[in-house]
Write an enzyme that holds these catalytic residues in place. Structure first.
Site, PDB file in Angstrom:
ATOM      1  N   ASP A  10       0.873  -1.168   0.000  1.00 11.67           N
ATOM      2  CA  ASP A  10       0.000   0.000   0.000  1.00 11.67           C
ATOM      3  C   ASP A  10       0.921   1.232   0.000  1.00 11.67           C
ATOM      4  O   ASP A  10       2.105   1.125   0.345  1.00 11.67           O
ATOM      5  CB  ASP A  10      -0.862  -0.026   1.270  1.00 11.67           C
ATOM      6  CG  ASP A  10      -1.615   1.259   1.480  1.00 11.67           C
ATOM      7  OD1 ASP A  10      -2.262   1.722   0.524  1.00 11.67           O
ATOM      8  OD2 ASP A  10      -1.562   1.813   2.599  1.00 11.67           O
ATOM      9  N   ASP A  12      -0.365   5.086   0.710  1.00 11.92           N
ATOM     10  CA  ASP A  12      -0.735   6.109   1.693  1.00 11.92           C
ATOM     11  C   ASP A  12      -0.766   5.532   3.106  1.00 11.92           C
ATOM     12  O   ASP A  12      -1.525   4.608   3.391  1.00 11.92           O
ATOM     13  CB  ASP A  12      -2.097   6.698   1.339  1.00 11.92           C
ATOM     14  CG  ASP A  12      -2.044   7.427   0.009  1.00 11.92           C
ATOM     15  OD1 ASP A  12      -1.314   8.422  -0.068  1.00 11.92           O
ATOM     16  OD2 ASP A  12      -2.698   6.981  -0.945  1.00 11.92           O
ATOM     17  N   GLU A  19      -1.201  11.366   4.562  1.00 17.55           N
ATOM     18  CA  GLU A  19      -2.561  11.869   4.737  1.00 17.55           C
ATOM     19  C   GLU A  19      -2.639  13.229   5.436  1.00 17.55           C
ATOM     20  O   GLU A  19      -3.130  14.198   4.865  1.00 17.55           O
ATOM     21  CB  GLU A  19      -3.427  10.834   5.478  1.00 17.55           C
ATOM     22  CG  GLU A  19      -3.632   9.535   4.699  1.00 17.55           C
ATOM     23  CD  GLU A  19      -4.499   9.674   3.445  1.00 17.55           C
ATOM     24  OE1 GLU A  19      -4.915  10.795   3.120  1.00 17.55           O
ATOM     25  OE2 GLU A  19      -4.744   8.653   2.784  1.00 17.55           O
ATOM     26  N   GLY A  53     -10.220   6.943  -1.287  1.00 15.71           N
ATOM     27  CA  GLY A  53     -10.380   7.618  -2.588  1.00 15.71           C
ATOM     28  C   GLY A  53     -10.778   9.068  -2.387  1.00 15.71           C
ATOM     29  O   GLY A  53     -11.694   9.386  -1.619  1.00 15.71           O
ATOM     30  N   GLY A  54     -10.073   9.962  -3.082  1.00 13.12           N
ATOM     31  CA  GLY A  54     -10.299  11.394  -2.896  1.00 13.12           C
ATOM     32  C   GLY A  54     -11.667  11.879  -3.356  1.00 13.12           C
ATOM     33  O   GLY A  54     -12.328  12.651  -2.662  1.00 13.12           O
ATOM     34  N   LYS A  55     -12.094  11.441  -4.532  1.00 16.03           N
ATOM     35  CA  LYS A  55     -13.407  11.886  -5.043  1.00 16.03           C
ATOM     36  C   LYS A  55     -14.512  11.357  -4.125  1.00 16.03           C
ATOM     37  O   LYS A  55     -15.443  12.077  -3.760  1.00 16.03           O
ATOM     38  CB  LYS A  55     -13.632  11.364  -6.472  1.00 16.03           C
ATOM     39  CG  LYS A  55     -12.706  11.971  -7.495  1.00 16.03           C
ATOM     40  CD  LYS A  55     -13.041  11.524  -8.901  1.00 16.03           C
ATOM     41  CE  LYS A  55     -12.622  10.105  -9.230  1.00 16.03           C
ATOM     42  NZ  LYS A  55     -11.175   9.855  -9.253  1.00 16.03           N
ATOM     43  N   LYS A  86      -7.029  19.227  -6.422  1.00 15.15           N
ATOM     44  CA  LYS A  86      -6.359  18.657  -5.237  1.00 15.15           C
ATOM     45  C   LYS A  86      -5.136  17.844  -5.664  1.00 15.15           C
ATOM     46  O   LYS A  86      -4.055  17.941  -5.080  1.00 15.15           O
ATOM     47  CB  LYS A  86      -7.348  17.788  -4.441  1.00 15.15           C
ATOM     48  CG  LYS A  86      -6.742  17.013  -3.293  1.00 15.15           C
ATOM     49  CD  LYS A  86      -6.441  15.581  -3.693  1.00 15.15           C
ATOM     50  CE  LYS A  86      -5.672  14.836  -2.634  1.00 15.15           C
ATOM     51  NZ  LYS A  86      -5.383  13.462  -3.038  1.00 15.15           N
ATOM     52  N   THR A 124      -5.359   2.858  -3.442  1.00 20.54           N
ATOM     53  CA  THR A 124      -6.545   3.532  -3.978  1.00 20.54           C
ATOM     54  C   THR A 124      -6.206   4.904  -4.544  1.00 20.54           C
ATOM     55  O   THR A 124      -7.053   5.543  -5.166  1.00 20.54           O
ATOM     56  CB  THR A 124      -7.628   3.742  -2.893  1.00 20.54           C
ATOM     57  OG1 THR A 124      -7.136   4.646  -1.941  1.00 20.54           O
ATOM     58  CG2 THR A 124      -8.008   2.457  -2.246  1.00 20.54           C
ATOM     59  N   ASN A 129       0.175  10.067  -8.181  1.00 16.29           N
ATOM     60  CA  ASN A 129       0.608  10.301  -6.799  1.00 16.29           C
ATOM     61  C   ASN A 129       1.681   9.294  -6.393  1.00 16.29           C
ATOM     62  O   ASN A 129       2.575   9.602  -5.599  1.00 16.29           O
ATOM     63  CB  ASN A 129      -0.572  10.180  -5.825  1.00 16.29           C
ATOM     64  CG  ASN A 129      -1.621  11.252  -6.050  1.00 16.29           C
ATOM     65  OD1 ASN A 129      -1.408  12.178  -6.826  1.00 16.29           O
ATOM     66  ND2 ASN A 129      -2.749  11.137  -5.372  1.00 16.29           N
ATOM     67  N   ASP A 184      -1.648  -0.223   6.325  1.00 13.93           N
ATOM     68  CA  ASP A 184      -1.603   0.629   7.520  1.00 13.93           C
ATOM     69  C   ASP A 184      -2.984   0.892   8.117  1.00 13.93           C
ATOM     70  O   ASP A 184      -3.071   1.564   9.134  1.00 13.93           O
ATOM     71  CB  ASP A 184      -1.000   1.995   7.175  1.00 13.93           C
ATOM     72  CG  ASP A 184      -1.962   2.819   6.339  1.00 13.93           C
ATOM     73  OD1 ASP A 184      -2.313   2.363   5.244  1.00 13.93           O
ATOM     74  OD2 ASP A 184      -2.405   3.879   6.805  1.00 13.93           O
TER      75      ASP A 184
END
Ligand code: XBP
Ligand code: MG
Length: 254
Positions: A10, A12, A19, A53-55, A86, A124, A129, A184
């Site tokens: 993973d 993030d 974050e 997920g940001g959206k 963003k 995700t 990124n 995490d």
């Protein structure tokens, strides 16, 4: 007995603490640029992180905290537009070197490569990124160290669904019982375990209290020889940082 062939990471919260001081700040910059006085505080963001997920996170925020907000373009297009900005701000932060890898991550990645373990990413977050983070922290060539960067909207259902791990396994032509996953968060381990992957967790401030009962090992970090990890659950066999030999042992025992 299957052999450990690959590590699936993973990003993030696991490879980097992205974050609180990364994604959250970038969301706020996008809101500010759009003339919105929304402030995703460190505390509020803990709740927003329940959705990956940001959206999806923007839409969750609107549903829960601003149910009367009705942009002309519709909520889905609004969320997509904000998210694009963003991402722009987040990539800028990565390029400026503002987001380092977590303690021990670089050592682990390099030693795993040296030991012939194959590497993949299952996240995700938006693909750029990941590539920008790798470039900024490990150098341009490090993108090629990962056989598969499975990210973002490439699968319809984000974590906690298993899809992104299943996608990475398929792309790498691997069976779940040949790999270890690194996560995490609760959503992360729900996803990896649903894909039948043995999972090692490194917690962070946002995820320390999540349920990691399905993890084979829970640590506070990967650790370095001179900056040891703390074992939160499981048996690290007396090791003080995550090494390939520790991974082999944990893989064999689990
Ligand atoms: C990570 C996420 C990501 C980031 C934002 O979850 O939830 O959505 O917060 O990324 P995980 P985007 O670590 O479980 O993969 O804004 O690019 O979607
Ligand atoms: Mg994570």
């Amino acid at each position: 007995m299957p052999q450990l062939k690959a590590l699936l990471f993973d990003v993030d919260g696991t490879l980097a603490d992205t974050e609180r001081d990364g994604h959250r700040v970038a969301f706020n910059k996008a809101f500010q640029e759009a003339g919105l006085d929304w402030d995703w505080t460190v505390e509020l963001y803990a709740d927003l992180l329940t959705v990956t997920g940001g959206k999806e996170r923007i839409r969750f925020f609107l549903d829960k905290y601003l149910p009367d907000f009705a942009p002309e373009e519709g909520v889905a297009d609004f969320a997509a537009r904000m998210h694009k900005r963003k991402t722009h701000f987040y990539l800028q932060m990565l390029q400026d070197g503002e987001i380092p890898l977590r303690n021990g991550a670089e050592r682990l990645i390099r030693s795993a490569r040296d030991a012939g373990l194959r590497l993949g990413i299952a996240t995700t977050t938006t693909p750029e990124n990941v590539t920008y983070l790798l470039k900024a922290t490990l150098g341009e060539e490090s993108i090629g160290w990962f056989e598969c960067i499975a990210a973002g909207d490439i699968v319809p259902a984000k974590k906690p669904a298993a899809d992104i791990y299943l996608y990475a396994l398929e792309m790498m032509n691997l069976q779940a019982d040949e790999c270890l996953a690194f996560e995490d968060s609760a959503n992360g381990i729900l996803s990896s375990v649903a894909a039948n992957l043995k999972t090692i967790v490194t917690v962070n401030d946002y995820t320390r209290d999540h349920d990691f009962s399905k993890a084979v090992l829970v640590l506070d970090q990967f650790g370095e020889p001179d900056a040891p990890f703390t074992v939160l659950s499981g048996d690290a066999g007396g090791e003080t940082c995550v090494t390939v030999s520790l991974l082999q042992r944990v893989f064999g025992q689990a």
